[in-house]
Each structure stands twice: as structure tokens, then as C-alpha cells.
Design a protein around this motif. Structure first.
Motif, short mmCIF file in Angstrom:
data_model
loop_
_atom_site.label_atom_id
_atom_site.label_comp_id
_atom_site.label_asym_id
_atom_site.label_seq_id
_atom_site.Cartn_x
_atom_site.Cartn_y
_atom_site.Cartn_z
N SER A 50 25.33 -20.85 29.42
CA SER A 50 25.74 -19.57 28.84
C SER A 50 26.23 -19.86 27.42
N ARG A 51 26.36 -18.83 26.61
CA ARG A 51 26.80 -19.04 25.23
C ARG A 51 28.20 -19.63 25.16
N VAL A 52 29.10 -19.18 26.02
CA VAL A 52 30.48 -19.69 26.02
C VAL A 52 30.50 -21.16 26.42
N LYS A 53 29.73 -21.53 27.45
CA LYS A 53 29.70 -22.92 27.89
C LYS A 53 29.09 -23.83 26.83
N LYS B 230 14.90 -19.51 34.15
CA LYS B 230 16.07 -18.69 34.49
C LYS B 230 17.00 -18.67 33.28
N GLN B 231 18.25 -19.09 33.44
CA GLN B 231 19.22 -19.04 32.35
C GLN B 231 19.30 -20.33 31.56
N GLY B 232 18.70 -21.40 32.05
CA GLY B 232 18.77 -22.68 31.37
C GLY B 232 19.89 -23.54 31.93
N VAL B 233 19.89 -24.81 31.51
CA VAL B 233 20.85 -25.78 32.00
C VAL B 233 21.38 -26.58 30.82
N ILE B 234 22.66 -26.90 30.86
CA ILE B 234 23.27 -27.80 29.88
C ILE B 234 23.45 -29.15 30.56
#
Length: 131
Positions: free
Chosen positions: A29-32, A55-59
Motif C-alpha cells: 500500500s502507499r503508506v507501507k 492484485k495489490q502487489g507485494v513489498i
């Protein structure tokens, strides 16, 4: 569904450090991403990489260890929670371990460390402490 994604990120990092892993993966997410950027700038993690999926992606976070296998992060604490928000003015920003750690603040200037928020004279929501 996770009700507090920042606490989930901090818990995953804490668990990976306790298990002595070199890397971990966190839903993106942008915050993470901004939290990971701050941790990298301050020298608490070795780096991170954004992995796109459908999906949303992974860091992928690479943890930092010294030569004697001690982690760069010795503690993480979530301050402001969904049930109890913690705000601080610019004059009352917390100092973590008398300046040895950092507090991450969500201010009107974005997500910044306590030192940057003091310099810019802005307060905000105290997200977490890292030392």
C-alpha cells in the motif's frame, strides 16, 4: 481482511527478526511503501523491492544485520491504533530513547520522521516508534 495494516507490517517485521530471516514479504500500500522508505533512509532495513502481481502487489523487505548477527531493529511499537488515535503537536513530538530511535508521524506534509516534523514545525498522528 486486516483491520490495522500498519500494525500487521510491524508484526511481520518483528516476527521475521525473531526468526532470523533475511527477507519478508508484506502486502503493498502507499503508506507501507513510505514506511519502508523511511526505514531504509534511517538505516533500519537493508532495502526493499516492489513486486507487481495481479492484485495489490507485494513489498519484499530485506532486513539488516550486523557482523555478529544482531538486527538493526531492536524494537517496534505501534502508537496510534484504529480504536485510539494518538496525535501530537509540533512542540510535543515524542523523542524515542532520547533520540536513539525514531517516531514516524503522519502530518500534513506526508509521512515523516519526528526530526523532520520538528524541523518543519508540524504535528500530526504518531504512527509508530522504531529503535
Amino acid at each position: 481482511m486486516v483491520t490495522d495494516p500498519i500494525a500487521d507490517m510491524l508484526t511481520r517485521i518483528r516476527n521475521s527478526i525473531m526468526a532470523k530471516h533475511d527477507k519478508l514479504e508484506i502486502p503493498s500500500s502507499r503508506v507501507k511503501i513510505r514506511l519502508a522508505e523511511i526505514m531504509k533512509e534511517e538505516g533500519y532495513i537493508g532495502g526493499f523491492k516492489l513486486i507487481k502481481d495481479h492484485k495489490q502487489g507485494v513489498i519484499r523487505v530485506y532486513l539488516k544485520w550486523d557482523s555478529s548477527k544482531k538486527p538493526a531493529i531492536t524494537g517496534l511499537k505501534r502508537m496510534s491504533k484504529p480504536g485510539r488515535r494518538v496525535y501530537s503537536s509540533a512542540a510535543d513530538l515524542p523523542r524515542v530513547l532520547r533520540g536513539l530511535g525514531i517516531a514516524i508521524i503522519s502530518s500534513s506534509k506526508g509521512i515523516v520522521t519526528d526530526a523532520v516534523a520538528r524541523k518543519e514545525k508540524t504535528g500530526g498522528e504518531v504512527l509508530c516508534y522504531i529503535w
